[in-house]
Design a protein around this motif. Sequence first.
Motif, mmCIF file in Angstrom:
data_model
loop_
_atom_site.group_PDB
_atom_site.id
_atom_site.type_symbol
_atom_site.label_atom_id
_atom_site.label_comp_id
_atom_site.label_asym_id
_atom_site.label_seq_id
_atom_site.Cartn_x
_atom_site.Cartn_y
_atom_site.Cartn_z
ATOM 1 N N SER A 161 0.846 -1.195 0.000
ATOM 2 C CA SER A 161 0.000 0.000 0.000
ATOM 3 C C SER A 161 0.882 1.245 0.000
ATOM 4 C CB SER A 161 -0.897 0.012 1.230
ATOM 5 O OG SER A 161 -0.102 0.281 2.383
ATOM 6 N N VAL A 162 0.286 2.378 -0.346
ATOM 7 C CA VAL A 162 1.035 3.624 -0.318
ATOM 8 C C VAL A 162 1.523 3.916 1.104
ATOM 9 C CG1 VAL A 162 0.865 6.135 -0.644
ATOM 10 C CG2 VAL A 162 -0.176 4.584 -2.310
ATOM 11 N N ASP A 163 0.619 3.758 2.066
ATOM 12 C CA ASP A 163 0.993 4.029 3.458
ATOM 13 C C ASP A 163 2.207 3.196 3.861
ATOM 14 O OD1 ASP A 163 -1.043 5.811 3.713
ATOM 15 O OD2 ASP A 163 -2.398 4.444 4.772
ATOM 16 N N ASP A 164 2.127 1.938 3.515
ATOM 17 C CA ASP A 164 3.176 0.997 3.853
ATOM 18 C C ASP A 164 4.510 1.400 3.214
ATOM 19 O OD1 ASP A 164 4.076 -1.318 5.062
ATOM 20 O OD2 ASP A 164 3.698 -2.540 3.268
ATOM 21 N N ILE A 165 4.427 1.772 1.976
ATOM 22 C CA ILE A 165 5.631 2.179 1.244
ATOM 23 C C ILE A 165 6.258 3.422 1.881
ATOM 24 C CG2 ILE A 165 6.367 3.290 -0.933
ATOM 25 C CD1 ILE A 165 4.440 1.246 -2.349
ATOM 26 N N LEU A 166 5.411 4.410 2.151
ATOM 27 C CA LEU A 166 5.955 5.662 2.680
ATOM 28 C C LEU A 166 6.513 5.489 4.087
ATOM 29 C CD1 LEU A 166 3.423 8.323 1.318
ATOM 30 C CD2 LEU A 166 5.571 7.521 0.340
ATOM 31 N N ALA A 167 5.992 4.491 4.809
ATOM 32 C CA ALA A 167 6.456 4.260 6.184
ATOM 33 C C ALA A 167 7.751 3.462 6.219
ATOM 34 C CB ALA A 167 5.367 3.536 6.967
ATOM 35 N N ASP A 168 8.146 2.908 5.070
ATOM 36 C CA ASP A 168 9.309 2.009 5.056
ATOM 37 C C ASP A 168 10.599 2.807 4.853
ATOM 38 O OD1 ASP A 168 11.270 0.152 4.615
ATOM 39 O OD2 ASP A 168 10.091 -1.062 3.219
ATOM 40 N N ALA A 169 11.394 2.858 5.893
ATOM 41 C CA ALA A 169 12.612 3.670 5.850
ATOM 42 C C ALA A 169 13.627 3.121 4.849
ATOM 43 C CB ALA A 169 13.240 3.749 7.235
ATOM 44 N N ALA A 170 13.462 1.858 4.459
ATOM 45 C CA ALA A 170 14.417 1.267 3.516
ATOM 46 C C ALA A 170 14.168 1.719 2.077
ATOM 47 C CB ALA A 170 14.335 -0.264 3.594
ATOM 48 N N ILE A 171 13.045 2.363 1.848
ATOM 49 C CA ILE A 171 12.740 2.837 0.488
ATOM 50 C C ILE A 171 13.262 4.258 0.342
ATOM 51 C CG2 ILE A 171 10.860 3.502 -1.065
ATOM 52 C CD1 ILE A 171 9.388 0.993 -0.147
ATOM 53 N N ASP A 172 14.122 4.433 -0.658
ATOM 54 C CA ASP A 172 14.808 5.719 -0.827
ATOM 55 C C ASP A 172 14.017 6.716 -1.664
ATOM 56 O OD1 ASP A 172 17.499 4.942 0.382
ATOM 57 O OD2 ASP A 172 17.210 3.376 -1.124
ATOM 58 N N ALA A 173 13.338 6.191 -2.661
ATOM 59 C CA ALA A 173 12.691 7.103 -3.613
ATOM 60 C C ALA A 173 11.418 6.473 -4.149
ATOM 61 C CB ALA A 173 13.639 7.419 -4.768
ATOM 62 N N VAL A 174 10.475 7.348 -4.527
ATOM 63 C CA VAL A 174 9.257 6.852 -5.177
ATOM 64 C C VAL A 174 9.110 7.504 -6.539
ATOM 65 C CG1 VAL A 174 8.060 6.429 -2.987
ATOM 66 C CG2 VAL A 174 7.720 8.599 -4.181
ATOM 67 N N LEU A 175 8.561 6.704 -7.459
ATOM 68 C CA LEU A 175 8.245 7.233 -8.773
ATOM 69 C C LEU A 175 6.728 7.303 -8.851
ATOM 70 C CD1 LEU A 175 9.849 6.177 -12.143
ATOM 71 C CD2 LEU A 175 7.507 7.007 -11.914
ATOM 72 N N ILE A 176 6.182 8.514 -9.023
ATOM 73 C CA ILE A 176 4.730 8.708 -9.026
ATOM 74 C C ILE A 176 4.223 8.703 -10.454
ATOM 75 C CG2 ILE A 176 2.852 10.247 -8.346
ATOM 76 C CD1 ILE A 176 4.682 11.330 -6.118
ATOM 77 N N ALA A 177 3.463 7.660 -10.781
ATOM 78 C CA ALA A 177 2.908 7.515 -12.131
ATOM 79 C C ALA A 177 1.419 7.210 -12.028
ATOM 80 C CB ALA A 177 3.654 6.409 -12.871
ATOM 81 N N THR A 178 0.814 7.808 -11.027
ATOM 82 C CA THR A 178 -0.635 7.641 -10.804
ATOM 83 C C THR A 178 -1.403 8.684 -11.605
ATOM 84 O OG1 THR A 178 -0.333 9.088 -8.907
ATOM 85 C CG2 THR A 178 -0.285 6.719 -8.472
ATOM 86 N N SER A 179 -2.727 8.740 -11.414
ATOM 87 C CA SER A 179 -3.515 9.730 -12.154
ATOM 88 C C SER A 179 -3.159 11.130 -11.655
ATOM 89 C CB SER A 179 -5.004 9.445 -11.999
ATOM 90 O OG SER A 179 -5.366 9.548 -10.642
ATOM 91 N N THR A 180 -3.309 12.104 -12.553
ATOM 92 C CA THR A 180 -2.823 13.456 -12.287
ATOM 93 C C THR A 180 -3.405 14.041 -10.999
ATOM 94 O OG1 THR A 180 -2.454 13.855 -14.632
ATOM 95 C CG2 THR A 180 -2.709 15.794 -13.238
ATOM 96 N N ASP A 181 -4.678 13.759 -10.713
ATOM 97 C CA ASP A 181 -5.328 14.389 -9.548
ATOM 98 C C ASP A 181 -4.695 13.968 -8.220
ATOM 99 O OD1 ASP A 181 -6.215 11.817 -9.843
ATOM 100 O OD2 ASP A 181 -8.290 12.240 -9.278
#
Lengths: 336, 336, 336, 336
Positions: free
Chosen positions: A52-72
């Motif tokens: 989930s997004v929440d899970d991803i953002l809470a994970d300190a091991a993840i350095d970067a995110v690529l946002i390719a969702t809908s514009t809104d």
Amino acid sequence: MLNIALLGAGRIGQVHARSISANPDCTLVAVTDVAAEAAHNLAARFQAKVRSVDDILADAAIDAVLIATSTDTHSDLIERATAAGKAVLCEKPVDLALERALACQAKVARTGKPVMIGFNRRFDPNFAALKAAVDSGEIGKAELLAITSFDPAPPPVSYIKVSGGLFRDMMIHDFDIACWIMGGAPSKVTATASSLVDSEIGAAGDVDTAVVTLSWADGRIAVVKNSRRAGYGYDQRIELLGSEGLLSAKNELENTIEKITREGTRSAKPVYFFLERYMRAYEAEWAAFVHAIKTSTPVPVTLADGIAALACAEAATRSVRTGETVALRPEMPGGL
Amino acid sequence: MLNIALLGAGRIGQVHARSISANPDCTLVAVTDVAAEAAHNLAARFQAKVRSVDDILADAAIDAVLIATSTDTHSDLIERATAAGKAVLCEKPVDLALERALACQAKVARTGKPVMIGFNRRFDPNFAALKAAVDSGEIGKAELLAITSFDPAPPPVSYIKVSGGLFRDMMIHDFDIACWIMGGAPSKVTATASSLVDSEIGAAGDVDTAVVTLSWADGRIAVVKNSRRAGYGYDQRIELLGSEGLLSAKNELENTIEKITREGTRSAKPVYFFLERYMRAYEAEWAAFVHAIKTSTPVPVTLADGIAALACAEAATRSVRTGETVALRPEMPGGL
Amino acid sequence: MLNIALLGAGRIGQVHARSISANPDCTLVAVTDVAAEAAHNLAARFQAKVRSVDDILADAAIDAVLIATSTDTHSDLIERATAAGKAVLCEKPVDLALERALACQAKVARTGKPVMIGFNRRFDPNFAALKAAVDSGEIGKAELLAITSFDPAPPPVSYIKVSGGLFRDMMIHDFDIACWIMGGAPSKVTATASSLVDSEIGAAGDVDTAVVTLSWADGRIAVVKNSRRAGYGYDQRIELLGSEGLLSAKNELENTIEKITREGTRSAKPVYFFLERYMRAYEAEWAAFVHAIKTSTPVPVTLADGIAALACAEAATRSVRTGETVALRPEMPGGL
Amino acid sequence: MLNIALLGAGRIGQVHARSISANPDCTLVAVTDVAAEAAHNLAARFQAKVRSVDDILADAAIDAVLIATSTDTHSDLIERATAAGKAVLCEKPVDLALERALACQAKVARTGKPVMIGFNRRFDPNFAALKAAVDSGEIGKAELLAITSFDPAPPPVSYIKVSGGLFRDMMIHDFDIACWIMGGAPSKVTATASSLVDSEIGAAGDVDTAVVTLSWADGRIAVVKNSRRAGYGYDQRIELLGSEGLLSAKNELENTIEKITREGTRSAKPVYFFLERYMRAYEAEWAAFVHAIKTSTPVPVTLADGIAALACAEAATRSVRTGETVALRPEMPGGL
């Protein structure tokens, strides 16, 4: 080795997944999408996990995110991800509303995290070579820029209705190219546009054929032509007149075959669409982002760049409605 | 899923290793090379094992071998691999000696195993499109073929000395293209050649600049131009005059940029060498081999094709020496 | 102001009449032709008088004659005109027989009068620009020359029968271009030829498709391709590989229009035939002759040049028959 | 045989004198110019007489006049010549003031005499071929037209000051091309312009770089780019996107030479200026006028066409000043 999460597993998300997995300096570790099946398919193909997004953002091991969702969702996700300490590469446009994008920019500034906007065309080898030639003074001082940008065929009207309109959805790429080549946002925008290709596009309140003229405070001019339907392929050209010559980037063609008969000479047409034309650009874009994050150097396309292009789109929209030239707000990064 | 062993881990072996690993229908399981370090580096990079030739050929789990060793080992390895029940893709040329290649062909025939020769250029998208256009009659009946094939720079003389000479080493590709497009081997060969590029090449008994004319029994003609040194890049063009028009495949250029100034118009030069030009061709070549093995259909470039090209090379070598037109032996697959 | 007589009022004579009358430094005063009507029509159009050859040659007021009669009369008329003190521009070829041309040259030498041979292509602006670039060293030392020269359609077989054959009638232009660019006659000639276009041409003992390789004593090579039938127009190209690059002269096209549709890109074909392509060359050729006569400077294309091209044609004819490379006689002006 | 008088013996008058004298259906009988020497030189060269305007117009033997005088005299001379019963070919623009041109049109209408305006570019073989292709439906329905029109170098400021400004003097050609290709005058005009090339041009109140967008009532759009200084030559291109493809007319180049070296590919630049590019167009323009007069058919470029282009120029001038889109008066021949 950077750990990357991909937000959005649609068509463009899949393109980015390939670039991420091809890059030796990062690993695609997580994928999310509102469409569960799309997320699972992509995750399976690239050996990542669906989270989930929440899970991803809470994970300190993840350095970067690529946002390719809908514009809104772009502004919200940029704000949340930077607040969570992630570096961000976000697809264009930043937002459909300039005000919202400016608010996002203010919030991001407080986090100090890097946000890069996905204007992939800057990384096309031809356009990049043109920009390098301009910057090295090969044609003297830039004076008159012309950008031709035609899609092969219009998208479904259902897409048009949520796209923000031709200026925010399609020409925004060309606005960015113009600002990039000319070295900052223009001071004035004038637009002429029609619906000639598909009457349903017109009925939906949008246009499909447009010419926009941008001018800078020092008198330099750029003109952008857009059509939603070239038919023959993806027509992507840049031409810049400088004080000492003309520099242009032509299309890439399907092959190098030429046939001469009594009927004339036949050669290939441009490659069909953005996947054929810009796959190398997407890879180079991602590599540039990874390089900036790894070396703690500035990203090459900033949130401010995304906002400048959006401001041009908003001005063009207004100009079509009023028939008047629209001045960009003074806080835009123009006025070189 | 086919298990593949790669014999030879030099420059061309590394190219093939990439194609093998990029192909979803096969796995590179083993590598061998007389240079242990090269073998280990390649094996490490592609997660394969370093094994001896004997060991590889004895392993029933290995379906096919790709032979990318030095030319003097080709015939032996083809014979041993097919005798061991392996399918084979072997780099060109089959052998430096036509007699040896013919003996190899006879042995292979008894095994019934498929052997494909690595004439990669047939798989270049431009050349393949030209061939398809010829075969579909787009310019009527083929009459006069012209092949231009210039390397950017000559190899070291040490390489020249073991290469078998320009005709067997370099022009053999063009002989294959000529036979492929014209649909069989020519009946006669006439050659003119010099050493103009590098006097050491001449001192080593070889030539670096050559024009060879091939003719078929039905009167059709082909002419091949070779130079070891174009300087500006890899010049690889085909031009075919037919009864109803001219078909040509031009070079691929570095980019699509054009600059016009008082000095004239400046555009890109051809891509530099075979890796830039033919990487897609190597991938398509390997995919065609894998497809043929998986579907038990004939390989698209046969050992007989390799021998026909070698026969042309031998005839050209003789023609330069004698100043006479040389007839190919009647058993060559010409005379369409 | 030079007074000019035109011998021959056929197709090519009419072309020359236009050049003569367009040139401000000369006047067309007399015309002759075995076909009285052709002579009268041309004379009427250009306000000249119809006179006999004897009468023309006896008229001291006539400074120069342009010989555009049938080939079998060239040598005789050159000899008579120079003996009568006239400067001569004679259409190619000098003669169908090399021996006769050599005898003519000897006679002319005794008169000391200038004789220029009408190799019009040297005066084509594109070819002239290529020659100038070669001579100024733009691509270093010349190494490998390739000339493509295809007519749009074969002449009637009745013409073929008196033409002297493809090598003397058509490729002679290309032999001259080769000698001109390379700076002298080759030392060896090898030819391959067929009748593919029109079986009647073959039945008449001639060929319609040919490849001829020329080589110089210093190892430089040239190759000429001819076809009597390109179909799409007049294909006239030169390409020269030098030690520092490739120089080429492309075709002139009918127009600059390009159309891109789903079917590909369509552009113009080459201009149809020699009148469209070489009209400017004929004018420049005549201007060069007039200039040489007026200034008493050497004519730019000599009788020796005409003989060198003829020697190549004779050698090529022999090479096709014997399958052997033919050495040019040592007295030819090669061996730079 | 028509008897022609030429009013104006300046640069463009000399161009027309050549076309008149080259045309077999007319004779240049009289010349006039305020500069007596210019008139005498031209008359001597073309065997015409120097006469006064009054004298010319009073001479019933003179069928037509070509007006190539300064712009401020055009309307008067058109009125006087048609009143005197002469057919007229007048250089562009009709007048610097739209009102004056409209008054002239009204007077001419009462005489019933033909007046053709010298928009030479319509007779360029490339542009004419493009127009023919458009009209025959080769790319479907026209949608988006782009005209590039750059001069090699700006004229002296003294010329600029009397020229009427870039829109009336230079872009008026492009306005005519746009109206011609699109089939009538546009309904709206939007302009952006600067002085970038020469600050003296700006000081004189004119611009040297401009982009003008025209739109038609049915939504079709055209955009014109002008610069007074391309440097590399005369850049004259047209590009039209239609519903089924893209049609373009490229530049004519100085020659067909191409050179490839380590530095890239070098080819020719566009021909330098209008004499090199449009000499054939001037000849064809004059031939079209003579044909119309001889056959009593309508001239192909009317006074109304000259007025439509002038109306565009006036609207563009206003748009630059106000920053607003300007609607053309309803009486203009637009709204197809």
